[in-house]
Design a protein around this motif. Structure first.
Motif, mmCIF file in Angstrom:
data_model
loop_
_atom_site.group_PDB
_atom_site.id
_atom_site.type_symbol
_atom_site.label_atom_id
_atom_site.label_comp_id
_atom_site.label_asym_id
_atom_site.label_seq_id
_atom_site.Cartn_x
_atom_site.Cartn_y
_atom_site.Cartn_z
ATOM 1 N N THR A 5 32.286 -1.002 -18.345
ATOM 2 C CA THR A 5 32.401 0.037 -19.365
ATOM 3 C C THR A 5 32.208 -0.507 -20.770
ATOM 4 N N SER A 6 32.120 -1.814 -20.924
ATOM 5 C CA SER A 6 31.833 -2.448 -22.205
ATOM 6 C C SER A 6 31.522 -3.909 -21.935
ATOM 7 N N PRO A 7 30.894 -4.616 -22.831
ATOM 8 C CA PRO A 7 30.182 -4.157 -24.014
ATOM 9 C C PRO A 7 28.914 -3.390 -23.633
ATOM 10 N N PRO A 8 28.201 -2.877 -24.623
ATOM 11 C CA PRO A 8 27.018 -2.050 -24.338
ATOM 12 C C PRO A 8 25.983 -2.726 -23.442
ATOM 13 N N GLN A 9 25.830 -4.052 -23.575
ATOM 14 C CA GLN A 9 24.855 -4.758 -22.741
ATOM 15 C C GLN A 9 25.193 -4.606 -21.256
ATOM 16 N N LEU A 10 26.492 -4.652 -20.937
ATOM 17 C CA LEU A 10 26.893 -4.551 -19.534
ATOM 18 C C LEU A 10 26.826 -3.110 -19.038
ATOM 19 N N VAL A 11 27.097 -2.153 -19.912
ATOM 20 C CA VAL A 11 26.961 -0.752 -19.534
ATOM 21 C C VAL A 11 25.504 -0.482 -19.152
ATOM 22 N N ALA A 31 10.213 -7.590 -15.387
ATOM 23 C CA ALA A 31 11.098 -6.624 -16.047
ATOM 24 C C ALA A 31 12.540 -6.803 -15.573
ATOM 25 N N PHE A 32 12.699 -7.125 -14.309
ATOM 26 C CA PHE A 32 14.030 -7.364 -13.740
ATOM 27 C C PHE A 32 14.681 -8.554 -14.447
ATOM 28 N N LEU A 33 13.964 -9.659 -14.544
ATOM 29 C CA LEU A 33 14.495 -10.851 -15.221
ATOM 30 C C LEU A 33 14.784 -10.569 -16.688
ATOM 31 N N ASP A 34 13.902 -9.851 -17.364
ATOM 32 C CA ASP A 34 14.121 -9.517 -18.775
ATOM 33 C C ASP A 34 15.408 -8.722 -18.963
ATOM 34 N N ALA A 35 15.662 -7.754 -18.085
ATOM 35 C CA ALA A 35 16.874 -6.936 -18.197
ATOM 36 C C ALA A 35 18.132 -7.773 -17.981
ATOM 37 N N VAL A 36 18.094 -8.671 -17.004
ATOM 38 C CA VAL A 36 19.252 -9.525 -16.733
ATOM 39 C C VAL A 36 19.489 -10.470 -17.907
ATOM 40 N N LYS A 37 18.447 -11.078 -18.415
ATOM 41 C CA LYS A 37 18.591 -12.006 -19.544
ATOM 42 C C LYS A 37 19.070 -11.289 -20.802
ATOM 43 N N ALA A 38 18.608 -10.062 -21.023
ATOM 44 C CA ALA A 38 18.985 -9.304 -22.219
ATOM 45 C C ALA A 38 20.462 -8.915 -22.207
ATOM 46 N N ALA A 39 21.100 -8.944 -21.059
ATOM 47 C CA ALA A 39 22.510 -8.562 -20.970
ATOM 48 C C ALA A 39 23.448 -9.664 -21.474
ATOM 49 N N HIS A 40 22.954 -10.862 -21.631
ATOM 50 C CA HIS A 40 23.773 -11.969 -22.137
ATOM 51 C C HIS A 40 23.952 -11.828 -23.654
ATOM 52 N N TRP A 41 25.068 -12.331 -24.167
ATOM 53 C CA TRP A 41 25.320 -12.285 -25.610
ATOM 54 C C TRP A 41 25.848 -13.638 -26.061
ATOM 55 N N PRO A 42 25.740 -13.927 -27.363
ATOM 56 C CA PRO A 42 26.208 -15.216 -27.880
ATOM 57 C C PRO A 42 27.730 -15.351 -27.765
ATOM 58 N N THR A 43 28.176 -16.495 -27.332
ATOM 59 C CA THR A 43 29.594 -16.817 -27.230
ATOM 60 C C THR A 43 29.692 -18.331 -27.051
ATOM 61 N N TYR A 48 30.302 -18.124 -21.872
ATOM 62 C CA TYR A 48 28.953 -17.716 -21.459
ATOM 63 C C TYR A 48 28.761 -17.966 -19.965
ATOM 64 N N VAL A 49 29.251 -19.093 -19.479
ATOM 65 C CA VAL A 49 29.126 -19.402 -18.051
ATOM 66 C C VAL A 49 29.790 -18.300 -17.223
ATOM 67 N N GLU A 50 31.024 -17.935 -17.600
ATOM 68 C CA GLU A 50 31.731 -16.885 -16.863
ATOM 69 C C GLU A 50 30.978 -15.564 -16.918
ATOM 70 N N ALA A 51 30.554 -15.175 -18.112
ATOM 71 C CA ALA A 51 29.821 -13.913 -18.262
ATOM 72 C C ALA A 51 28.524 -13.963 -17.470
ATOM 73 N N SER A 52 27.832 -15.085 -17.545
ATOM 74 C CA SER A 52 26.547 -15.206 -16.880
ATOM 75 C C SER A 52 26.679 -15.077 -15.368
ATOM 76 N N PHE A 53 27.684 -15.707 -14.789
ATOM 77 C CA PHE A 53 27.868 -15.558 -13.343
ATOM 78 C C PHE A 53 28.124 -14.099 -12.979
ATOM 79 N N ALA A 54 28.934 -13.399 -13.784
ATOM 80 C CA ALA A 54 29.194 -11.975 -13.517
ATOM 81 C C ALA A 54 27.911 -11.160 -13.624
ATOM 82 N N ILE A 55 27.058 -11.537 -14.565
ATOM 83 C CA ILE A 55 25.805 -10.821 -14.799
ATOM 84 C C ILE A 55 24.768 -11.118 -13.721
ATOM 85 N N ILE A 56 24.610 -12.378 -13.356
ATOM 86 C CA ILE A 56 23.516 -12.736 -12.438
ATOM 87 C C ILE A 56 23.841 -12.541 -10.965
ATOM 88 N N ALA A 57 25.122 -12.548 -10.590
ATOM 89 C CA ALA A 57 25.451 -12.468 -9.164
ATOM 90 C C ALA A 57 24.861 -11.221 -8.500
#
Length: 142
Positions: A5-11, A31-43, A48-57
């Protein structure tokens, strides 16, 4: 798929994953890879490792043939954070799946991938880690 439900990238990514699951052939790999990569944010590196695993799994579950490219994202952050032992990478990913208070919640599908598939990828992890480490070391020399 994830119910972020947040942040906007994850929504946006949750909607994207739902679309990709409903229509697997409608989205090309680039396009699939671009969308996954675009969901990451600076931290910081380790958040970032934790967020990235949640995003890429979920992405690795949907497109297993892209796993090597996708796992490079958290691996790069681990290397930036000082990790120089590929043997620790699997354990770090597993910890992200089982953490009580994660930086980014891992979806049920993501937890399944991280706990069942991720531990079987030792050889791929080693290969990707060593390649990314060599690239990072070469960049440091420049």
């Amino acid at each position: 798929m994830p119910t972020w439900t947040s942040p906007p990238q994850l929504v946006a990514l949750a909607g994207f994953y739902a679309q990709a699951q409903a229509h697997p052939g409608a989205i090309g790999d680039a396009a699939f890879l671009d969308a996954v990569k675009a969901a990451h944010w600076p931290t910081n590196c380790w958040s970032y490792v934790e967020a990235s695993f949640a995003i890429i799994a979920p992405a690795c579950l949907l497109r297993p043939h892209l796993t090597a490219e996708l796992i490079a994202l958290p691996i790069d952050a681990m290397i930036a954070g000082g990790l120089d032992d590929a043997g620790q990478v699997i354990a770090i990913g597993l910890a992200c799946a089982t953490r009580d208070a994660p930086y980014v919640a891992v979806s049920a599908e993501g937890k399944r991938w991280l706990t069942q598939v991720w531990p079987t990828l030792e050889e791929l992890v080693e290969t990707v880690f060593q390649a990314r480490l060599q690239e990072a070391l070469a960049e440091d020399e420049d």
